[in-house]
Design a protein around this motif. Sequence first.
Motif, PDB file in Angstrom:
ATOM      1  N   ARG A  90      -3.560  -9.714   2.123  1.00  0.00           N
ATOM      2  CA  ARG A  90      -3.718  -8.278   1.894  1.00  0.00           C
ATOM      3  C   ARG A  90      -4.893  -7.769   2.729  1.00  0.00           C
ATOM      4  O   ARG A  90      -6.009  -8.261   2.598  1.00  0.00           O
ATOM      5  CB  ARG A  90      -3.981  -8.015   0.414  1.00  0.00           C
ATOM      6  CG  ARG A  90      -4.188  -6.550   0.056  1.00  0.00           C
ATOM      7  CD  ARG A  90      -4.330  -6.386  -1.447  1.00  0.00           C
ATOM      8  NE  ARG A  90      -5.462  -7.116  -1.968  1.00  0.00           N
ATOM      9  CZ  ARG A  90      -6.701  -6.632  -2.049  1.00  0.00           C
ATOM     10  NH1 ARG A  90      -6.969  -5.403  -1.617  1.00  0.00           N
ATOM     11  NH2 ARG A  90      -7.684  -7.355  -2.551  1.00  0.00           N
ATOM     12  N   PRO A  91      -4.672  -6.781   3.602  1.00  0.00           N
ATOM     13  CA  PRO A  91      -5.797  -6.213   4.353  1.00  0.00           C
ATOM     14  C   PRO A  91      -6.835  -5.611   3.406  1.00  0.00           C
ATOM     15  O   PRO A  91      -6.485  -4.972   2.415  1.00  0.00           O
ATOM     16  CB  PRO A  91      -5.133  -5.130   5.212  1.00  0.00           C
ATOM     17  CG  PRO A  91      -3.685  -5.508   5.270  1.00  0.00           C
ATOM     18  CD  PRO A  91      -3.384  -6.154   3.965  1.00  0.00           C
ATOM     19  N   ASP A 107     -11.159  -8.523   7.230  1.00  0.00           N
ATOM     20  CA  ASP A 107      -9.903  -8.832   7.920  1.00  0.00           C
ATOM     21  C   ASP A 107     -10.154  -9.667   9.170  1.00  0.00           C
ATOM     22  O   ASP A 107      -9.343 -10.541   9.519  1.00  0.00           O
ATOM     23  CB  ASP A 107      -9.170  -7.548   8.291  1.00  0.00           C
ATOM     24  CG  ASP A 107      -8.658  -6.796   7.072  1.00  0.00           C
ATOM     25  OD1 ASP A 107      -8.699  -7.372   5.969  1.00  0.00           O
ATOM     26  OD2 ASP A 107      -8.234  -5.636   7.224  1.00  0.00           O
ATOM     27  N   ARG A 124      -3.507  -5.170  10.499  1.00  0.00           N
ATOM     28  CA  ARG A 124      -3.003  -5.133   9.119  1.00  0.00           C
ATOM     29  C   ARG A 124      -1.596  -5.707   9.060  1.00  0.00           C
ATOM     30  O   ARG A 124      -1.260  -6.458   8.136  1.00  0.00           O
ATOM     31  CB  ARG A 124      -3.006  -3.692   8.591  1.00  0.00           C
ATOM     32  CG  ARG A 124      -4.385  -3.068   8.491  1.00  0.00           C
ATOM     33  CD  ARG A 124      -4.415  -1.890   7.538  1.00  0.00           C
ATOM     34  NE  ARG A 124      -3.374  -0.906   7.796  1.00  0.00           N
ATOM     35  CZ  ARG A 124      -3.486   0.108   8.642  1.00  0.00           C
ATOM     36  NH1 ARG A 124      -4.614   0.267   9.326  1.00  0.00           N
ATOM     37  NH2 ARG A 124      -2.502   0.965   8.814  1.00  0.00           N
ATOM     38  N   GLU A 162       0.825  -1.201   0.000  1.00  0.00           N
ATOM     39  CA  GLU A 162       0.000   0.000   0.000  1.00  0.00           C
ATOM     40  C   GLU A 162       0.860   1.252   0.000  1.00  0.00           C
ATOM     41  O   GLU A 162       1.770   1.401   0.812  1.00  0.00           O
ATOM     42  CB  GLU A 162      -0.913  -0.010   1.235  1.00  0.00           C
ATOM     43  CG  GLU A 162      -1.959   1.090   1.214  1.00  0.00           C
ATOM     44  CD  GLU A 162      -2.879   0.983   0.020  1.00  0.00           C
ATOM     45  OE1 GLU A 162      -2.865   1.918  -0.815  1.00  0.00           O
ATOM     46  OE2 GLU A 162      -3.582  -0.031  -0.107  1.00  0.00           O
ATOM     47  N   GLY A 215     -14.456  -0.030   7.523  1.00  0.00           N
ATOM     48  CA  GLY A 215     -13.311   0.876   7.446  1.00  0.00           C
ATOM     49  C   GLY A 215     -12.043   0.055   7.443  1.00  0.00           C
ATOM     50  O   GLY A 215     -12.067  -1.168   7.324  1.00  0.00           O
ATOM     51  N   SER A 216     -10.935   0.740   7.591  1.00  0.00           N
ATOM     52  CA  SER A 216      -9.666   0.014   7.623  1.00  0.00           C
ATOM     53  C   SER A 216      -9.439  -0.569   9.008  1.00  0.00           C
ATOM     54  O   SER A 216      -9.923  -0.054  10.011  1.00  0.00           O
ATOM     55  CB  SER A 216      -8.516   0.940   7.238  1.00  0.00           C
ATOM     56  OG  SER A 216      -8.420   1.999   8.180  1.00  0.00           O
ATOM     57  N   SER A 217      -8.694  -1.659   9.055  1.00  0.00           N
ATOM     58  CA  SER A 217      -8.371  -2.319  10.323  1.00  0.00           C
ATOM     59  C   SER A 217      -7.262  -1.552  11.031  1.00  0.00           C
ATOM     60  O   SER A 217      -6.510  -0.801  10.405  1.00  0.00           O
ATOM     61  CB  SER A 217      -7.918  -3.759  10.061  1.00  0.00           C
ATOM     62  OG  SER A 217      -8.945  -4.491   9.452  1.00  0.00           O
ATOM     63  N   SER A 265     -10.742  -4.827   4.653  1.00  0.00           N
ATOM     64  CA  SER A 265     -11.575  -3.981   5.512  1.00  0.00           C
ATOM     65  C   SER A 265     -11.667  -4.654   6.866  1.00  0.00           C
ATOM     66  O   SER A 265     -11.300  -5.837   7.025  1.00  0.00           O
ATOM     67  CB  SER A 265     -12.979  -3.804   4.909  1.00  0.00           C
ATOM     68  OG  SER A 265     -13.687  -5.035   4.930  1.00  0.00           O
ATOM     69  N   ASN A 266     -12.152  -3.915   7.857  1.00  0.00           N
ATOM     70  CA  ASN A 266     -12.167  -4.475   9.216  1.00  0.00           C
ATOM     71  C   ASN A 266     -13.003  -5.754   9.310  1.00  0.00           C
ATOM     72  O   ASN A 266     -12.624  -6.698  10.003  1.00  0.00           O
ATOM     73  CB  ASN A 266     -12.641  -3.442  10.234  1.00  0.00           C
ATOM     74  CG  ASN A 266     -13.864  -2.672   9.760  1.00  0.00           C
ATOM     75  OD1 ASN A 266     -14.549  -3.080   8.828  1.00  0.00           O
ATOM     76  ND2 ASN A 266     -14.140  -1.554  10.414  1.00  0.00           N
ATOM     77  N   ALA A 300      -2.601   5.088  -0.568  1.00  0.00           N
ATOM     78  CA  ALA A 300      -3.414   5.562   0.554  1.00  0.00           C
ATOM     79  C   ALA A 300      -2.646   6.506   1.456  1.00  0.00           C
ATOM     80  O   ALA A 300      -3.233   7.225   2.266  1.00  0.00           O
ATOM     81  CB  ALA A 300      -3.940   4.384   1.365  1.00  0.00           C
ATOM     82  N   ASP A 331     -18.801  -0.528   1.555  1.00  0.00           N
ATOM     83  CA  ASP A 331     -18.870   0.637   2.449  1.00  0.00           C
ATOM     84  C   ASP A 331     -20.298   0.929   2.887  1.00  0.00           C
ATOM     85  O   ASP A 331     -20.518   1.608   3.897  1.00  0.00           O
ATOM     86  CB  ASP A 331     -18.289   1.865   1.726  1.00  0.00           C
ATOM     87  CG  ASP A 331     -16.807   1.710   1.458  1.00  0.00           C
ATOM     88  OD1 ASP A 331     -16.188   0.859   2.113  1.00  0.00           O
ATOM     89  OD2 ASP A 331     -16.276   2.422   0.586  1.00  0.00           O
TER      90      ASP A 331
END
Length: 802
Positions: free
Chosen positions: A248-249, A255, A239, A133, A232-234, A251-252, A136, A331
Amino acid sequence: MKIPYGWVREFVDLRLTASQAADRLVNAGIEVASVTPLAPDLKGVIVGEIEAIERELGRGHAGHPLLLCRVSTGRDRYSVVCGAPNTRVGVRAAFAPPGAVLPGGQRIAAAKIHGVESQGMLCSERELGIGEEHEAGLLEVRDARPGADLVATLGLDDHVLEVEITPNRPDCLSVLGIARELAALTGARLRPPQIALKESGASARSLARVRIEAADLCHRFTARVISGVTLGSSPAWLRARLRAIGLRPISNVVDATNYVLWELGQPLHAYDYEAVADATIVVRRARADERFTTLDGQERVLDASMLLIADPRRAIGLAGVMGGANTEVTDRTTRVLLESAWFAPASIRRTSRALGLRTDAAYRFERGADVEGLVAASARAAALIAELAGGTIARGVVDAYPRKRKPEHVRLRMSRVKRVLGVAPSAAQARKVLTGLGLPVKPRGADLEVTVPSFRRDLSIEDDLVEEIIRVWGYDRIPSTLPGGAISLVTHPAALRQGQTVRRALVGAGLAEVVTYAFTDPARAELLRRSVDPKPVELMNPLAQDASLLRVNPLEGVLSAVATNVRRQQVDVRVFEVGKTYRWGNGDTGTTEPRWVAIALTGARSGPGWAGAPEPVDVYDAKGLAEHTLDALAVRASTGEAGVLSGFEPDCHGTLVAESGAIVAEFGEVAAALRESFGIPTPVFAAVVSLDAVGAAVAAPMRYQALPRFPAVERDLAFVIGGDQTLTAARIESALREEAGPLLRRLVLFDVFRFPDGRTSLAWRLLFQAEDRTLTDAEVNAIQERVVRRVTETFHITLRSG
């Protein structure tokens, strides 16, 4: 499978280094291919907090503004220029101050950017070498204090064990499984993850329903509902842990399911609850030619043997393999339906291979998941989703379990342990070993009764338990004893002796043996197939489309080896293979399997040297090696006409024929179209020896011959051949040998000369020698005259003089 050692130590107290733990596992039958540090090149990288953005300096390469930031590490403050899209006041991110070292040995120093000094670097995952990544922006570390060491914060001060698990041990396809093994091997206490499940609101049964229509393929299916989630992201720690295991992460929510998959070994899947019609799961077989689009965006055509997860209207998942694009969490997802199930291993293996779709879930299901442990895994994943994405977990679980597992009990006699191993621990020690492996044990007099847990599908008989005892107790405890009894002499089969003879001869001649797969590409098989050849043997369950047939030509294996070497700049190749081809026939398997020795040569005849440039190999090198092979097998052969095998250039293809008239070998230049299909740009010369034909030929008897006591006499004879293109050197050689008689010891063709008018001169050197006397000139002259007369009159050619 990658297992972070620090993760293992969360479940068991170990005083071993990662390498020592790997050695313990290997000695107990769990193969560990490698032990590697997780982040060996990061030094001095810490957590920094952006306190203020002082001004904009322009635009960076990606079009984002370059900002001059004030970064705090708790004690110190730095002015840092940063162009990441997530640069903002208050963010805590990876920071490399001056003196820090990044992957590749890059040492960070203060530098001028747009005329302003930048004292360090705020870093992305890719810049730190811990992920791909970059777009981002900065690697955010929300839950860490400024100044904290990044490696320790993210758990990167760890080692990764690359574990290779055999198909009979699915219980070790998880961090908990490896921790259980190490706990048993060291005597340490195992601490499974504690599941703190906080349920509230409506019951899961009122929110979702499950109907299993294929109970033979799905023995159990559970569903939980988590409402009010926010995708959302973890967090950074999660991660980092997923990246450490090669995932590969995303999303929460996703994941969390992947995390539990690795932690407990149970595959799970999260559906968008609102996308599941009537909130009803239907587990059914696919319909013939039913089409379904999986999460990777590929539309797949299914057949009636495949198991689907569906709702009342449509398919929503490929059971045990991959979910569907139509119920993917996005989302906009606020409510999740969480699946945890058990599917028949054979069904998942068949579906995965038929569709060419290999996933971590399929890898575990096809080896056998834990039908009793999937509820705990579902609870663990639901709790983690609620922790990471918020929301509430509905009370209870929808559990469809039409075929309940019956407990299995195995009686273990300690006398049997002694008989199998030659040594046995005490019953108390055996019970401790088995209990440490998670096997419930009850004493039954002098023996033990073991209840086989659902996660150990490899245990079914008494000797399985004996093996468990000795691999944990220690193979080194088995005493060394000399074998007893009568020893009988063993005669190797003829085919094995043939192979050993060929290998000695060709390795001694400087060739390297190769061993290749017997599979072939249909396109290449079609290129080699003649109109009279039968259809190739097709595999019922191929590993890949380009390996779906059994090979029909013995050259394929050696040509693939030549191609591999040439692609790696090894242009001088001399290889051979002892192998088989396959065709339909009357054998036990409905096929016949002819045996061959295949030889392939390309490049130079010898290595470079000061004497001059090496000469390239040619067809005579291939022919000579075929003759060398036949000599080793004690078969006399002469050169014949063009052969029957495909794959050679028509104008450079010959045979070697045994005295019986059977073709025992073929040689020549590999056809350009064939070698180009392998990607080989240079000429390749090859030879093929039929071991079956050699076995049927009469082998020349081996006789002892004393060293010669008397001198030899050499004579050279050259013959001029006119325009007869059908006359071969082999026919002339045969006449020379026959007429010269037993005094001819050696015959060598040493010169070929072509005249401008199309005639050809062939010159032979003849060596005469007697065992009991010195030959006189008169004797040799008489033989020579007789030989010349026979050859000139038989073939209407002339003796060349001068």
